[in-house]
Motif scaffolding. Structure first.
Motif, short mmCIF file in Angstrom:
data_model
loop_
_atom_site.label_atom_id
_atom_site.label_comp_id
_atom_site.label_asym_id
_atom_site.label_seq_id
_atom_site.Cartn_x
_atom_site.Cartn_y
_atom_site.Cartn_z
N LEU A 13 0.81 -1.23 0.00
CA LEU A 13 0.00 0.00 0.00
C LEU A 13 0.84 1.27 0.00
O LEU A 13 0.33 2.33 -0.36
CB LEU A 13 -0.92 0.02 1.24
CG LEU A 13 -2.01 -1.03 1.33
CD1 LEU A 13 -2.75 -0.88 2.65
CD2 LEU A 13 -2.96 -0.94 0.17
N HIS A 14 2.09 1.18 0.40
CA HIS A 14 2.87 2.39 0.64
C HIS A 14 4.14 2.47 -0.22
O HIS A 14 5.08 3.17 0.16
CB HIS A 14 3.24 2.49 2.12
CG HIS A 14 2.07 2.76 3.01
ND1 HIS A 14 1.58 4.02 3.24
CD2 HIS A 14 1.25 1.90 3.70
CE1 HIS A 14 0.53 3.95 4.05
NE2 HIS A 14 0.32 2.68 4.34
N ILE A 39 -1.34 0.27 -6.03
CA ILE A 39 -2.48 0.92 -5.38
C ILE A 39 -3.78 0.63 -6.12
O ILE A 39 -4.85 0.48 -5.50
CB ILE A 39 -2.23 2.45 -5.25
CG1 ILE A 39 -3.08 3.05 -4.13
CG2 ILE A 39 -2.45 3.18 -6.54
CD1 ILE A 39 -2.63 2.70 -2.75
N ALA A 84 -4.97 -2.92 -5.44
CA ALA A 84 -5.55 -2.95 -4.10
C ALA A 84 -6.99 -2.44 -4.14
O ALA A 84 -7.89 -3.02 -3.52
CB ALA A 84 -4.71 -2.11 -3.14
N HIS A 86 -8.37 -3.14 3.99
CA HIS A 86 -6.94 -3.33 3.85
C HIS A 86 -6.26 -3.11 5.20
O HIS A 86 -6.53 -2.13 5.89
CB HIS A 86 -6.37 -2.35 2.83
CG HIS A 86 -6.62 -2.74 1.41
ND1 HIS A 86 -6.00 -3.83 0.83
CD2 HIS A 86 -7.43 -2.22 0.46
CE1 HIS A 86 -6.41 -3.95 -0.42
NE2 HIS A 86 -7.28 -2.99 -0.66
N ASP A 144 -3.45 -1.74 7.06
CA ASP A 144 -2.57 -0.64 6.68
C ASP A 144 -1.17 -0.87 7.26
O ASP A 144 -0.77 -0.23 8.24
CB ASP A 144 -3.16 0.68 7.17
CG ASP A 144 -2.46 1.89 6.57
OD1 ASP A 144 -1.61 1.70 5.68
OD2 ASP A 144 -2.76 3.02 7.00
N ARG A 191 -5.29 6.70 -1.09
CA ARG A 191 -5.51 5.74 -0.01
C ARG A 191 -6.61 6.21 0.92
O ARG A 191 -7.49 5.43 1.32
CB ARG A 191 -4.21 5.52 0.78
CG ARG A 191 -3.18 4.66 0.09
CD ARG A 191 -2.02 4.34 1.01
NE ARG A 191 -1.21 5.50 1.31
CZ ARG A 191 -0.16 5.89 0.62
NH1 ARG A 191 0.23 5.19 -0.44
NH2 ARG A 191 0.54 6.96 0.96
N LEU A 203 -9.76 3.87 -0.46
CA LEU A 203 -9.59 2.57 0.18
C LEU A 203 -10.14 2.59 1.60
O LEU A 203 -10.11 3.61 2.28
CB LEU A 203 -8.10 2.20 0.25
CG LEU A 203 -7.35 2.08 -1.07
CD1 LEU A 203 -5.89 1.70 -0.81
CD2 LEU A 203 -7.99 1.06 -2.00
N LEU A 263 -9.36 1.32 5.13
CA LEU A 263 -8.12 0.91 5.78
C LEU A 263 -8.33 0.63 7.26
O LEU A 263 -9.17 1.27 7.92
CB LEU A 263 -7.06 2.01 5.65
CG LEU A 263 -6.66 2.44 4.24
CD1 LEU A 263 -5.75 3.65 4.30
CD2 LEU A 263 -5.99 1.31 3.49
#
Length: 354
Positions: free
Chosen positions: A10-11, A18, A21, A37, A39, A82, A86, A88
């Motif tokens: 994710l990062h 991304i 995801a 997700h 995180d 994100r 998303l 998280l």
């Protein structure tokens, strides 16, 4: 409703990571599950620990650091994506936090992307921090040859607790069979699970109205720029570059800096041709029906070679090129792959949740 915790990259500020995801989470939601997700943003101490325990030689570690430093990071709205796109969990900086987070879910899932690469082996992406039911959706090993025996044994131990395992490439399936005796079906990357109209709906940002060639390269070599120049001349169109390297910034072509994921999609969708060495670049060219010139990023003898990913993509689409005349076959293949992936997900999660 079954709650699923998903582990993936994710990062790393990578468009493909991304967006796959986003696609996996959206697909699970559409199938009737509650997906979140995990995180995982490891602290410096956690990163150092992972590096030491990777089992790699110091020379390979240093070479990997050099390659990543040369490539650099993107800075175009990944944090905003994100946050806005998303669902998280709370931030997990180490394994203790991962263990606590896992208790919230009925099923843990890892996938997709190169999370099972034996080159940079991180057990967290094998969900080794929990005893909850585990499912692996199409993780990529990204290599064609067996790793050293010690890593083979380690991977075999890590995959045994999974209730259902699939992989993204035929090469990965063969390796997993050799290492762990597991017959894993080959399933599409999550971006293939969502239809073209969903991706077009996610695009945003202004793009040039005149025809242009778009270049997105993760690696670099003189032949990349030869391919870009050839494509521009063939279409009599300007070449625009989303730069990842200093060489790209010095290419002399028009630059698209600080591009958010939604505009990255829009730039691909609007291009007359894409020239790329990226698996996800090629995948989105196929999904969005954009003609694409694919250049090989790695030497076949490179221990970090991930050429098998694009090989599998083209095999699964039943073509060796992405051009206007192949779109009927490509679109039919994508629809079939999406149905297969969705059915496998539904069955695997339902079985794990029993």
């Amino acid at each position: 409703m079954t709650r699923i915790g998903v582990m993936t990259f994710l990062h790393n500020d990578n468009y493909g990571s991304i967006l796959q995801a986003w696609a996996l989470q959206r697909t699970l939601t559409e199938l009737g599950f509650e997906a979140e997700h995990i995180d995982y943003a490891p602290s410096r101490a956690e990163k150092l620990r992972n590096l030491i325990l990777s089992g790699n030689s110091p020379s390979l570690i240093l070479e990997g650091i050099r390659k990543r430093s040369a490539t650099g990071k993107m800075h175009g709205g990944f944090g905003e994506f994100r946050k806005e796109q998303l669902v998280l969990s709370g931030r997990c900086a180490d394994r203790a936090a991962l263990r606590r987070a896992a208790e919230q879910y009925d099923v843990l899932m890892c996938g997709s992307d190169q999370i099972w690469s034996p080159v940079w082996l991180n057990p967290a992406y094998f969900l080794d921090f929990t005893d909850r039911p585990k499912v692996a959706y199409a993780p990529s090993l990204g290599v064609k040859e067996l790793p050293e025996k010690r890593k083979q044994r380690r991977i075999a131990r890590l995959v045994q607790p999974f209730g259902s395992v699939s992989v993204r490439e035929a090469e990965g399936a063969a390796l997993l069979r050799a290492m762990a005796g597991i017959d894993a079906p080959v399933l599409p990357d999550p971006v293939m699970l969502m239809p073209q109209e969903a991706w077009r709906g996610l695009t945003s940002g202004d793009v040039p109205q005149e025809p242009y060639v778009l270049c997105y390269f993760i690696g670099d070599a003189p032949r990349y720029w030869e391919a870009a120049k050839t494509a521009g001349e063939a279409l009599d169109a300007p070449v625009r570059v989303i730069p990842r390297t200093e060489a790209a910034r010095q290419s002399g072509f028009l630059l698209e800096e600080d591009v958010p994921p939604q505009r990255w999609l829009a730039l691909i969708a609007g291009a007359a041709r894409l020239v790329t060495d990226s698996f996800h670049g090629a995948a989105f060219a196929a999904i969005l029906n954009v003609p694409c010139t694919i250049v090989r990023r790695y030497r076949e003898d490179d221990p970090e070679s991930k050429n098998s990913r694009i090989d599998q993509l083209l095999r699964s689409l039943g073509t060796d090129r992405l051009e206007q005349e192949t779109w009927p076959k490509v679109n039919e293949a994508i629809a079939r792959l999406s149905a297969e992936g969705r059915k496998w997900l539904l069955d695997a999660v339902s079985q794990a949740a029993q």
